[in-house]
Design an enzyme around this catalytic site. Structure first.
Site, PDB file in Angstrom:
ATOM      1  N   TYR A   1      -6.390 -14.880  -8.672  1.00 19.31           N
ATOM      2  CA  TYR A   1      -5.272 -13.757  -9.021  1.00 19.31           C
ATOM      3  C   TYR A   1      -4.136 -14.414  -9.816  1.00 19.31           C
ATOM      4  CZ  TYR A   1      -1.838 -10.094  -8.236  1.00 19.31           C
ATOM      5  OH  TYR A   1      -0.772  -8.926  -8.482  1.00 19.31           O
TER       6      TYR A   1
ATOM      7  N   SER B   1       3.334 -10.507 -11.968  1.00 21.73           N
ATOM      8  CA  SER B   1       3.680 -10.709 -10.418  1.00 21.73           C
ATOM      9  C   SER B   1       4.429 -12.015 -10.439  1.00 21.73           C
ATOM     10  CB  SER B   1       2.131 -10.828  -9.608  1.00 21.73           C
ATOM     11  OG  SER B   1       2.286 -11.252  -8.445  1.00 21.73           O
TER      12      SER B   1
HETATM   13  P1  NAP Z   1      -2.497  -0.260  -6.243  1.00 28.86           P
HETATM   14  O1  NAP Z   1      -1.950   0.610  -5.383  1.00 28.86           O
HETATM   15  O2  NAP Z   1      -3.988  -0.948  -5.961  1.00 28.86           O
HETATM   16  O3  NAP Z   1      -2.744   0.162  -7.612  1.00 28.86           O
HETATM   17  C1  NAP Z   1      -3.388  -0.274  -8.698  1.00 28.86           C
HETATM   18  C2  NAP Z   1      -3.588   0.730  -9.674  1.00 28.86           C
HETATM   19  O4  NAP Z   1      -4.562   0.057 -10.960  1.00 28.86           O
HETATM   20  C3  NAP Z   1      -4.463   1.953  -9.159  1.00 28.86           C
HETATM   21  O5  NAP Z   1      -3.874   3.173  -9.804  1.00 28.86           O
HETATM   22  C4  NAP Z   1      -5.930   1.771  -9.945  1.00 28.86           C
HETATM   23  O6  NAP Z   1      -6.415   3.231 -10.142  1.00 28.86           O
HETATM   24  C5  NAP Z   1      -5.582   1.040 -11.099  1.00 28.86           C
HETATM   25  N1  NAP Z   1      -6.829   0.459 -11.846  1.00 28.86           N
HETATM   26  C6  NAP Z   1      -7.430  -0.463 -11.080  1.00 28.86           C
HETATM   27  N2  NAP Z   1      -8.430  -0.888 -11.868  1.00 28.86           N
HETATM   28  C7  NAP Z   1      -8.474  -0.003 -12.965  1.00 28.86           C
HETATM   29  C8  NAP Z   1      -9.213  -0.053 -14.078  1.00 28.86           C
HETATM   30  N3  NAP Z   1     -10.249  -0.574 -14.492  1.00 28.86           N
HETATM   31  N4  NAP Z   1      -8.900   1.156 -15.222  1.00 28.86           N
HETATM   32  C9  NAP Z   1      -7.798   1.715 -14.974  1.00 28.86           C
HETATM   33  N5  NAP Z   1      -6.835   1.781 -13.919  1.00 28.86           N
HETATM   34  C10 NAP Z   1      -7.129   0.855 -12.708  1.00 28.86           C
HETATM   35  O7  NAP Z   1      -1.722  -1.592  -6.452  1.00 28.86           O
HETATM   36  P2  NAP Z   1      -0.122  -1.676  -6.677  1.00 28.86           P
HETATM   37  O8  NAP Z   1       0.648  -2.599  -5.392  1.00 28.86           O
HETATM   38  O9  NAP Z   1       0.624  -0.326  -6.759  1.00 28.86           O
HETATM   39  O10 NAP Z   1      -0.110  -2.801  -7.875  1.00 28.86           O
HETATM   40  C11 NAP Z   1      -0.111  -2.354  -9.225  1.00 28.86           C
HETATM   41  C12 NAP Z   1       0.273  -3.330 -10.128  1.00 28.86           C
HETATM   42  O11 NAP Z   1       1.205  -4.193  -9.530  1.00 28.86           O
HETATM   43  C13 NAP Z   1      -0.925  -4.281 -10.275  1.00 28.86           C
HETATM   44  O12 NAP Z   1      -1.067  -5.002 -11.626  1.00 28.86           O
HETATM   45  C14 NAP Z   1      -0.680  -5.429  -9.302  1.00 28.86           C
HETATM   46  O13 NAP Z   1      -1.248  -6.808  -9.718  1.00 28.86           O
HETATM   47  C15 NAP Z   1       0.996  -5.633  -9.473  1.00 28.86           C
HETATM   48  N6  NAP Z   1       1.525  -6.221  -8.531  1.00 28.86           N
HETATM   49  C16 NAP Z   1       1.550  -5.981  -7.174  1.00 28.86           C
HETATM   50  C17 NAP Z   1       2.165  -6.258  -6.135  1.00 28.86           C
HETATM   51  C18 NAP Z   1       2.031  -5.863  -4.733  1.00 28.86           C
HETATM   52  O14 NAP Z   1       2.543  -6.797  -3.849  1.00 28.86           O
HETATM   53  N7  NAP Z   1       1.470  -4.843  -4.246  1.00 28.86           N
HETATM   54  C19 NAP Z   1       3.100  -7.528  -6.423  1.00 28.86           C
HETATM   55  C20 NAP Z   1       3.212  -7.849  -7.488  1.00 28.86           C
HETATM   56  C21 NAP Z   1       2.289  -7.401  -8.746  1.00 28.86           C
HETATM   57  P3  NAP Z   1      -7.859   3.683  -9.792  1.00 28.86           P
HETATM   58  O15 NAP Z   1      -8.665   2.912  -8.785  1.00 28.86           O
HETATM   59  O16 NAP Z   1      -7.509   5.006  -9.719  1.00 28.86           O
HETATM   60  O17 NAP Z   1      -8.404   3.315 -11.424  1.00 28.86           O
END
Ligand code: NAP
Length: 242
Positions: A137, A124
């Site tokens: 975070y 990120s």
């Molecule tokens: P999201 O929709 O909340 O997705 C998070 C995913 O991680 C979900 O599929 C969740 O699935 C899974 N997860 C969480 N805990 C887990 C565990 N213990 N074991 C296995 N899977 C797990 O968020 P997103 O926005 O797509 O983010 C995805 C990634 O991008 C993250 O690493 C986040 O830090 C990064 N990111 C996001 C942003 C943003 O602005 N959205 C920006 C920069 C980076 P389950 O709950 O079904 O396990």
């Protein structure tokens, strides 16, 4: 593909499948990964990256010719100042974003090396530096970045590539909602007035591209932001006059 049940992970699984990859869609929510796997002709796997036995079972399920790991499972929890931060939430963030990604990497590494493979860490722009309320975070994502960076150095003599994809503001359905404990109003404020935050497909496209590159090309770090976000603290927000 870890964290395939929503957001960036689900979009990336679709993009990779569109390029011909057989994607193992892994996350904790079985119904979601099963539906996605059925949609894209992939394989569903219930995985909790914080659980050693679950990671072992996931690794055992994968074929010998596995050649790409996308460490995407992760989350932000809370945005309180350090003085008031919920340290249990910090432990969960570190357990998932840092230790979880590392545990899955360790489990697959021998096969990824044997198959001239690649690993994408979904870090990120939060890893670039602190912002107020971001210590937990930002720290977890920075630690995840250090894992990617150290691995790249340690494995330089071996045929495996380590990529760090660092998105800025991405509007996904659950990320901000989970961060703020289900508070939809607070979650909406993250994107308020921003003309076009990134969407999951934008980030998915960067992973699809990286995965398509010839095997001498390493994308050390790819930062992708919406045009309206020139830096973490510099976001263009336009509000209609009431
Ligand atoms: P999201 O929709 O909340 O997705 C998070 C995913 O991680 C979900 O599929 C969740 O699935 C899974 N997860 C969480 N805990 C887990 C565990 N213990 N074991 C296995 N899977 C797990 O968020 P997103 O926005 O797509 O983010 C995805 C990634 O991008 C993250 O690493 C986040 O830090 C990064 N990111 C996001 C942003 C943003 O602005 N959205 C920006 C920069 C980076 P389950 O709950 O079904 O396990």
């Amino acid at each position: 593909m870890t964290g395939a049940s929503s957001g960036i992970g689900a979009a990336t699984a679709r993009a990779l499948a569109g390029d011909g990859w057989t994607v193992v869609c892994a996350a904790r929510r079985a119904d979601r990964v099963e539906a996605l796997a059925a949609e894209i002709g992939g394989v569903a796997s219930v995985l909790d990256v914080t659980d050693r036995a679950s990671v072992e079972a996931f690794a055992a399920q994968l074929p010998d010719d596995v050649s790409l790991l996308v460490n995407n499972a992760g989350m932000a929890l809370g945005q309180e100042p350090v003085a008031e931060a919920d340290l249990d939430a910090w432990e969960r963030m570190y357990a998932t974003n840092v230790i979880g990604a590392t545990r899955v990497t360790q489990a697959l590494l021998p096969r990824l090396v044997a198959n001239r493979g690649q690993i994408v860490f979904m870090t990120s722009t939060a890893a670039d530096g602190p912002y107020e309320g971001g210590a937990g975070y930002c720290g977890a994502k920075a630690a995840e970045r250090m894992v990617a960076g150290a691995l790249r150095l340690e494995l330089v003599d071996l045929p495996v590539r380590i990529h760090d994809v660092a998105p800025g503001m991405v509007r996904t359905d659950e990320f901000a909602l989970n961060r703020y404990g289900g508070d939809a109003e607070r979650a909406a404020k993250v994107y308020a007035g921003v003309a076009e935050p990134l969407v999951a497909d934008d980030v998915a496209e960067t992973v699809r591209w990286i995965a398509s590159l010839p095997d001498h090309v390493d994308v050390d770090r790819l930062t992708v932001r919406p045009r309206a976000q020139a830096a973490q603290h510099k976001v263009s927000r336009v509000f209609e006059e009431e």
